[in-house]
Write a protein that holds these residues in place. Structure first.
Motif, PDB file in Angstrom:
ATOM      1  N   LEU A  61       0.845  -1.196   0.000  1.00 55.70           N
ATOM      2  CA  LEU A  61       0.000   0.000   0.000  1.00 55.70           C
ATOM      3  C   LEU A  61       0.881   1.246   0.000  1.00 55.70           C
ATOM      4  CD1 LEU A  61      -2.954   1.034   0.191  1.00 55.70           C
ATOM      5  CD2 LEU A  61      -2.646   1.088   2.678  1.00 55.70           C
ATOM      6  N   LEU A  62       0.726   2.074  -1.025  1.00 59.77           N
ATOM      7  CA  LEU A  62       1.503   3.308  -1.114  1.00 59.77           C
ATOM      8  C   LEU A  62       0.908   4.369  -0.192  1.00 59.77           C
ATOM      9  CD1 LEU A  62       2.135   3.508  -4.958  1.00 59.77           C
ATOM     10  CD2 LEU A  62       3.810   2.967  -3.186  1.00 59.77           C
ATOM     11  N   PRO A  63       1.747   5.221   0.381  1.00 65.58           N
ATOM     12  CA  PRO A  63       1.253   6.228   1.331  1.00 65.58           C
ATOM     13  C   PRO A  63       0.575   7.405   0.630  1.00 65.58           C
ATOM     14  CG  PRO A  63       3.605   6.496   1.017  1.00 65.58           C
ATOM     15  CD  PRO A  63       3.217   5.267   0.240  1.00 65.58           C
ATOM     16  N   LEU A  64      -0.547   7.831   1.186  1.00 67.05           N
ATOM     17  CA  LEU A  64      -1.249   9.009   0.686  1.00 67.05           C
ATOM     18  C   LEU A  64      -1.234  10.130   1.721  1.00 67.05           C
ATOM     19  CD1 LEU A  64      -4.364   7.388  -1.061  1.00 67.05           C
ATOM     20  CD2 LEU A  64      -2.301   8.275  -2.138  1.00 67.05           C
ATOM     21  N   LYS A  65      -1.370   9.761   2.989  1.00 62.06           N
ATOM     22  CA  LYS A  65      -1.373  10.753   4.060  1.00 62.06           C
ATOM     23  C   LYS A  65       0.062  11.129   4.437  1.00 62.06           C
ATOM     24  CE  LYS A  65      -5.698   8.992   6.039  1.00 62.06           C
ATOM     25  NZ  LYS A  65      -6.338   8.402   7.243  1.00 62.06           N
ATOM     26  N   ILE A  66       0.239  12.349   4.917  1.00 57.69           N
ATOM     27  CA  ILE A  66       1.570  12.845   5.277  1.00 57.69           C
ATOM     28  C   ILE A  66       2.223  11.957   6.332  1.00 57.69           C
ATOM     29  CG2 ILE A  66       2.834  14.748   6.362  1.00 57.69           C
ATOM     30  CD1 ILE A  66       0.898  16.670   5.034  1.00 57.69           C
ATOM     31  N   VAL A  67       1.457  11.547   7.332  1.00 58.56           N
ATOM     32  CA  VAL A  67       2.025  10.726   8.404  1.00 58.56           C
ATOM     33  C   VAL A  67       2.535   9.395   7.856  1.00 58.56           C
ATOM     34  CG1 VAL A  67      -0.217   9.689   9.013  1.00 58.56           C
ATOM     35  CG2 VAL A  67       1.629   9.788  10.715  1.00 58.56           C
ATOM     36  N   ASP A  68       1.844   8.838   6.857  1.00 53.12           N
ATOM     37  CA  ASP A  68       2.285   7.574   6.256  1.00 53.12           C
ATOM     38  C   ASP A  68       3.558   7.762   5.431  1.00 53.12           C
ATOM     39  OD1 ASP A  68       0.134   6.142   7.337  1.00 53.12           O
ATOM     40  OD2 ASP A  68      -1.172   6.710   5.679  1.00 53.12           O
ATOM     41  N   LYS A  69       3.679   8.931   4.786  1.00 57.99           N
ATOM     42  CA  LYS A  69       4.887   9.212   4.011  1.00 57.99           C
ATOM     43  C   LYS A  69       6.097   9.379   4.929  1.00 57.99           C
ATOM     44  CE  LYS A  69       2.411  11.354   0.146  1.00 57.99           C
ATOM     45  NZ  LYS A  69       2.208  12.570  -0.672  1.00 57.99           N
ATOM     46  N   ILE A  70       5.854   9.924   6.111  1.00 59.06           N
ATOM     47  CA  ILE A  70       6.940  10.144   7.073  1.00 59.06           C
ATOM     48  C   ILE A  70       7.552   8.819   7.523  1.00 59.06           C
ATOM     49  CG2 ILE A  70       7.438  10.939   9.430  1.00 59.06           C
ATOM     50  CD1 ILE A  70       5.458  13.227   8.931  1.00 59.06           C
ATOM     51  N   VAL A  71       6.706   7.809   7.728  1.00 62.64           N
ATOM     52  CA  VAL A  71       7.195   6.518   8.245  1.00 62.64           C
ATOM     53  C   VAL A  71       7.374   5.484   7.132  1.00 62.64           C
ATOM     54  CG1 VAL A  71       6.130   6.926  10.495  1.00 62.64           C
ATOM     55  CG2 VAL A  71       4.843   5.696   8.736  1.00 62.64           C
ATOM     56  N   PHE A  72       7.262   5.922   5.869  1.00 60.63           N
ATOM     57  CA  PHE A  72       7.281   4.970   4.756  1.00 60.63           C
ATOM     58  C   PHE A  72       8.578   4.172   4.689  1.00 60.63           C
ATOM     59  CE2 PHE A  72       8.119   3.932   0.239  1.00 60.63           C
ATOM     60  CZ  PHE A  72       7.032   3.109   0.007  1.00 60.63           C
ATOM     61  N   ALA A  73       9.715   4.832   4.924  1.00 60.74           N
ATOM     62  CA  ALA A  73      11.003   4.139   4.818  1.00 60.74           C
ATOM     63  C   ALA A  73      11.051   2.926   5.747  1.00 60.74           C
ATOM     64  CB  ALA A  73      12.149   5.098   5.129  1.00 60.74           C
ATOM     65  N   LYS A  74      10.554   3.088   6.966  1.00 66.54           N
ATOM     66  CA  LYS A  74      10.533   1.962   7.912  1.00 66.54           C
ATOM     67  C   LYS A  74       9.458   0.952   7.534  1.00 66.54           C
ATOM     68  CE  LYS A  74      10.190   0.635  12.756  1.00 66.54           C
ATOM     69  NZ  LYS A  74       9.428  -0.567  12.387  1.00 66.54           N
ATOM     70  N   THR A  75       8.293   1.459   7.132  1.00 61.42           N
ATOM     71  CA  THR A  75       7.184   0.571   6.773  1.00 61.42           C
ATOM     72  C   THR A  75       7.559  -0.348   5.624  1.00 61.42           C
ATOM     73  OG1 THR A  75       5.580   2.250   7.465  1.00 61.42           O
ATOM     74  CG2 THR A  75       4.768   0.489   6.043  1.00 61.42           C
ATOM     75  N   ILE A  76       8.187   0.218   4.599  1.00 63.32           N
ATOM     76  CA  ILE A  76       8.535  -0.592   3.433  1.00 63.32           C
ATOM     77  C   ILE A  76       9.672  -1.545   3.758  1.00 63.32           C
ATOM     78  CG2 ILE A  76      10.275   0.896   2.342  1.00 63.32           C
ATOM     79  CD1 ILE A  76       7.403  -1.002   0.612  1.00 63.32           C
ATOM     80  N   ASN A  77      10.555  -1.144   4.659  1.00 59.70           N
ATOM     81  CA  ASN A  77      11.634  -2.036   5.076  1.00 59.70           C
ATOM     82  C   ASN A  77      11.058  -3.289   5.732  1.00 59.70           C
ATOM     83  OD1 ASN A  77      14.586  -2.500   5.529  1.00 59.70           O
ATOM     84  ND2 ASN A  77      13.923  -2.488   7.670  1.00 59.70           N
ATOM     85  N   ASP A  78      10.023  -3.106   6.544  1.00 56.67           N
ATOM     86  CA  ASP A  78       9.355  -4.244   7.186  1.00 56.67           C
ATOM     87  C   ASP A  78       8.615  -5.091   6.147  1.00 56.67           C
ATOM     88  OD1 ASP A  78      10.284  -3.282   9.586  1.00 56.67           O
ATOM     89  OD2 ASP A  78       8.399  -2.290  10.132  1.00 56.67           O
ATOM     90  N   ALA A  79       7.963  -4.407   5.189  1.00 60.17           N
ATOM     91  CA  ALA A  79       7.179  -5.114   4.174  1.00 60.17           C
ATOM     92  C   ALA A  79       8.066  -5.951   3.254  1.00 60.17           C
ATOM     93  CB  ALA A  79       6.369  -4.115   3.349  1.00 60.17           C
ATOM     94  N   LEU A  80       9.302  -5.490   3.049  1.00 63.67           N
ATOM     95  CA  LEU A  80      10.218  -6.195   2.145  1.00 63.67           C
ATOM     96  C   LEU A  80      11.170  -7.129   2.886  1.00 63.67           C
ATOM     97  CD1 LEU A  80      11.190  -3.279  -0.288  1.00 63.67           C
ATOM     98  CD2 LEU A  80       9.560  -5.126  -0.705  1.00 63.67           C
TER      99      LEU A  80
END
Length: 323
Positions: A61-80
């Motif tokens: 899931l790609l980030p749309l909200k600002i808060v999701d974009k802020i934590v995206f680097a960590k989120t995607i690291n976990d997802a991958l």
């Protein structure tokens, strides 16, 4: 074991990923599907998955909200995380402009990265990567502070286009051409619509006036408008009522619809949809025409890129009609 990873976020990217599997004869293929939660868009992609065998299909899931974009680097690291122990031989990606996609690509270690076609964006690749606006530079500076990996990626292009100063491997659509059966051709024009109004490229009034001219060009044929998935259906309905034309909304790519159809139109037309380039591979006997608007009808911010597109159409031998 070596794996091949395909990162896609649109139906056309899925189609080109399948062609890449055919061309490169890849095995152990993993499909990473990037999406924003739009069910219609996601379903259009899913309709094409069965054309190829995938060892694994993962959804991100790609980030749309600002808060999701802020934590995206960590989120995607976990997802991958499941990819970290896999050796990637080839990585295929369909989007080069997205910082989020670039971060994903830079987070995966691979020997080679290939760029798949996604519309006509690749025609302006060199301009896009060499002429960053101040806004883009500021955004990327902020993302780097948030641990985004945005190193410049060197792509090999798997494409139907000619891209200057880049390594290219031609995509001849050999896989989907094998799916074609005999077609009956009827005296109908399919006009392939585009979300030019929704993207701010053209006003609704200008779009309407251009369609009037195009319909007059095809006055001897039945005119059917093919709505783009990003067009607002209310806009299409308004035009349909005002200009008295029939419109269709396909559940998947027009290319796939035509491959599966037993009856196809005798002519296709558009302003500058990518389909006008891909469809001749599957229905060579039809006529193909692109219509070019006067610059006064177009938002000036888009004129250069659109002009480059028509230059490529001319180079490819497509019929260009000036409105």
């Amino acid at each position: 074991m070596n794996y091949n990873v395909f990162i896609v976020s649109s139906p056309l990217q899925v189609m080109n990923a399948i062609e890449a599997v055919e061309h490169f004869k890849t095995q152990n293929n993993i499909l990473l599907v990037l999406h924003t939660g739009d069910k219609k868009h996601l379903n259009q992609m899913k309709k094409m998955f069965n054309f190829s065998d995938w060892d694994d299909i993962e959804y991100i899931l790609l980030p749309l909200k600002i808060v999701d974009k802020i934590v995206f680097a960590k989120t995607i690291n976990d997802a991958l995380a499941f990819m970290k122990k896999k050796k990637i031989e080839k990585l295929f990606v369909g989007e080069f402009r997205s910082d989020h996609v670039n971060h994903i690509v830079n987070s995966l270690e691979t020997q080679a990265v290939y760029l798949l076609d996604d519309g006509l964006a690749q025609l302006n690749y060199n301009e896009e990567v060499s002429q960053e606006s101040v806004q883009v530079k500021v955004r990327r500076a902020i993302y780097r502070l948030l641990f985004y990996k945005l190193k410049t990626i060197k792509y090999t292009f798997f494409t139907i286009f000619q891209i200057k100063n880049e390594k290219i491997i031609p995509n001849k659509y050999n896989f989907f051409r094998k799916q074609i059966s005999n077609k009956k051709i009827e005296n109908v024009t399919f006009f392939i619509g585009q979300p030019l109004v929704e993207l701010g490229i053209m006003s609704q009034e200008n779009y309407k006036n251009e369609l009037i001219k195009i319909m007059n060009f095809y006055k001897e044929k039945e005119f059917i408008y093919i709505s783009h998935r990003r067009e607002k259906i209310a806009n299409v309905q308004e035009l349909s009522l005002a200009l008295n034309f029939t419109y269709k909304v396909f559940d998947t790519l027009i290319e796939l619809e035509m491959i599966n159809a037993t009856i196809v139109p005798s002519s296709f037309a558009t302003f500058y949809s990518t389909a006008i380039v891909t469809l001749p591979r599957f229905i060579p006997k039809a006529e193909y025409t692109v219509f070019k608007s006067q610059e006064a009808m177009i938002n000036k911010n888009f004129i250069v890129n659109i002009s480059n597109t028509y230059k490529e159409f001319t180079r490819m031998g497509l019929k260009v009609e000036q409105l």
